[in-house]
Scaffold this motif. Structure first.
Motif, PDB file in Angstrom:
ATOM      1  N   PRO A  92       0.825  -1.207   0.000  1.00 39.92           N
ATOM      2  CA  PRO A  92       0.000   0.000   0.000  1.00 39.92           C
ATOM      3  C   PRO A  92       0.862   1.262   0.000  1.00 39.92           C
ATOM      4  CG  PRO A  92      -0.935  -1.600   1.492  1.00 39.92           C
ATOM      5  CD  PRO A  92       0.393  -2.155   1.033  1.00 39.92           C
ATOM      6  N   LEU A  93       0.495   2.163  -0.894  1.00 40.01           N
ATOM      7  CA  LEU A  93       1.241   3.398  -1.092  1.00 40.01           C
ATOM      8  C   LEU A  93       0.254   4.545  -1.169  1.00 40.01           C
ATOM      9  CD1 LEU A  93       3.939   4.848  -1.791  1.00 40.01           C
ATOM     10  CD2 LEU A  93       3.457   4.295  -4.193  1.00 40.01           C
ATOM     11  N   GLU A  94       0.433   5.524  -0.285  1.00 41.91           N
ATOM     12  CA  GLU A  94      -0.420   6.709  -0.304  1.00 41.91           C
ATOM     13  C   GLU A  94       0.157   7.718  -1.275  1.00 41.91           C
ATOM     14  OE1 GLU A  94      -1.644   8.379   3.427  1.00 41.91           O
ATOM     15  OE2 GLU A  94      -1.679   6.402   4.375  1.00 41.91           O
ATOM     16  N   MET A  95      -0.703   8.216  -2.146  1.00 41.66           N
ATOM     17  CA  MET A  95      -0.314   9.236  -3.121  1.00 41.66           C
ATOM     18  C   MET A  95      -1.387  10.312  -3.111  1.00 41.66           C
ATOM     19  SD  MET A  95       1.045   6.795  -6.215  1.00 41.66           S
ATOM     20  CE  MET A  95      -0.383   5.706  -6.184  1.00 41.66           C
ATOM     21  N   GLY A  96      -1.220  11.289  -2.241  1.00 44.17           N
ATOM     22  CA  GLY A  96      -2.223  12.342  -2.119  1.00 44.17           C
ATOM     23  C   GLY A  96      -3.527  11.780  -1.600  1.00 44.17           C
ATOM     24  N   GLN A  97      -4.579  11.911  -2.380  1.00 44.19           N
ATOM     25  CA  GLN A  97      -5.910  11.488  -1.966  1.00 44.19           C
ATOM     26  C   GLN A  97      -6.197  10.012  -2.210  1.00 44.19           C
ATOM     27  OE1 GLN A  97      -8.248  13.461  -0.356  1.00 44.19           O
ATOM     28  NE2 GLN A  97      -6.502  14.813  -0.180  1.00 44.19           N
ATOM     29  N   ILE A  98      -5.249   9.276  -2.814  1.00 42.13           N
ATOM     30  CA  ILE A  98      -5.497   7.867  -3.104  1.00 42.13           C
ATOM     31  C   ILE A  98      -4.449   6.977  -2.450  1.00 42.13           C
ATOM     32  CG2 ILE A  98      -6.648   8.359  -5.295  1.00 42.13           C
ATOM     33  CD1 ILE A  98      -4.066   7.310  -6.678  1.00 42.13           C
ATOM     34  N   THR A  99      -4.835   5.737  -2.232  1.00 43.85           N
ATOM     35  CA  THR A  99      -3.914   4.700  -1.774  1.00 43.85           C
ATOM     36  C   THR A  99      -4.049   3.549  -2.758  1.00 43.85           C
ATOM     37  OG1 THR A  99      -4.227   5.353   0.529  1.00 43.85           O
ATOM     38  CG2 THR A  99      -3.267   3.173   0.136  1.00 43.85           C
ATOM     39  N   THR A 100      -2.903   2.996  -3.162  1.00 41.12           N
ATOM     40  CA  THR A 100      -2.908   1.886  -4.107  1.00 41.12           C
ATOM     41  C   THR A 100      -2.011   0.761  -3.606  1.00 41.12           C
ATOM     42  OG1 THR A 100      -1.013   2.657  -5.410  1.00 41.12           O
ATOM     43  CG2 THR A 100      -3.194   3.464  -6.069  1.00 41.12           C
TER      44      THR A 100
END
Length: 128
Positions: free
Chosen positions: A103-111
């Motif tokens: 899991p990687l947070e990138m601003g408003q999203i997590t992928t």
């Protein structure tokens, strides 16, 4: 206009059906014999009349180099929305699913990105 059907190329339709239903939680919608292969689709149990995912055979000669290039570059073949990427990551890891991206947070999203065991990388995503 809306998306009715999309597909992922899979190395083995039966193995893909087991992974996409038993592990990811989709539900089989159509399973129609078509010669050596099947018209095999799954849907979200939350949207049984929603967009179908066709588990399409990788038989065409162009598919192998395409899939190989995507995987080598870490590019997912599809993206699926989840309510909580971290929780889904933990659930899937407990089932033995291999991830190429935690899991990687990138601003408003997590992928996060997983290996579907059928030659594809699949991204799971949620937005805050």
């Amino acid at each position: 206009m809306r998306i009715h059907l999309t597909s992922v190329f899979v190395d083995d339709q039966e193995k893909a059906l087991r992974f996409y239903t038993d592990v990811l939680g989709f539900v089989k919608k159509h399973d129609v014999p078509m010669g050596d292969h099947r018209w095999l689709t799954v849907v979200s149990p939350e949207e049984p009349d929603g967009t179908e995912l066709l588990l399409e055979p990788s038989a065409h000669p162009a598919v192998a180099p395409y899939k190989t290039a995507l995987v080598q570059d870490g590019i997912p073949a599809a993206s699926f929305a989840v309510d909580d990427v971290r929780a889904e990551y933990e659930r899937l890891r407990s089932l033995g699913v291999a991830f190429t991206q935690e899991p990687l947070e990138m601003g408003q999203i997590t992928t996060a990105v997983l290996d579907d065991t059928c030659g594809n990388l699949i991204q799971i995503i949620h937005a805050k």
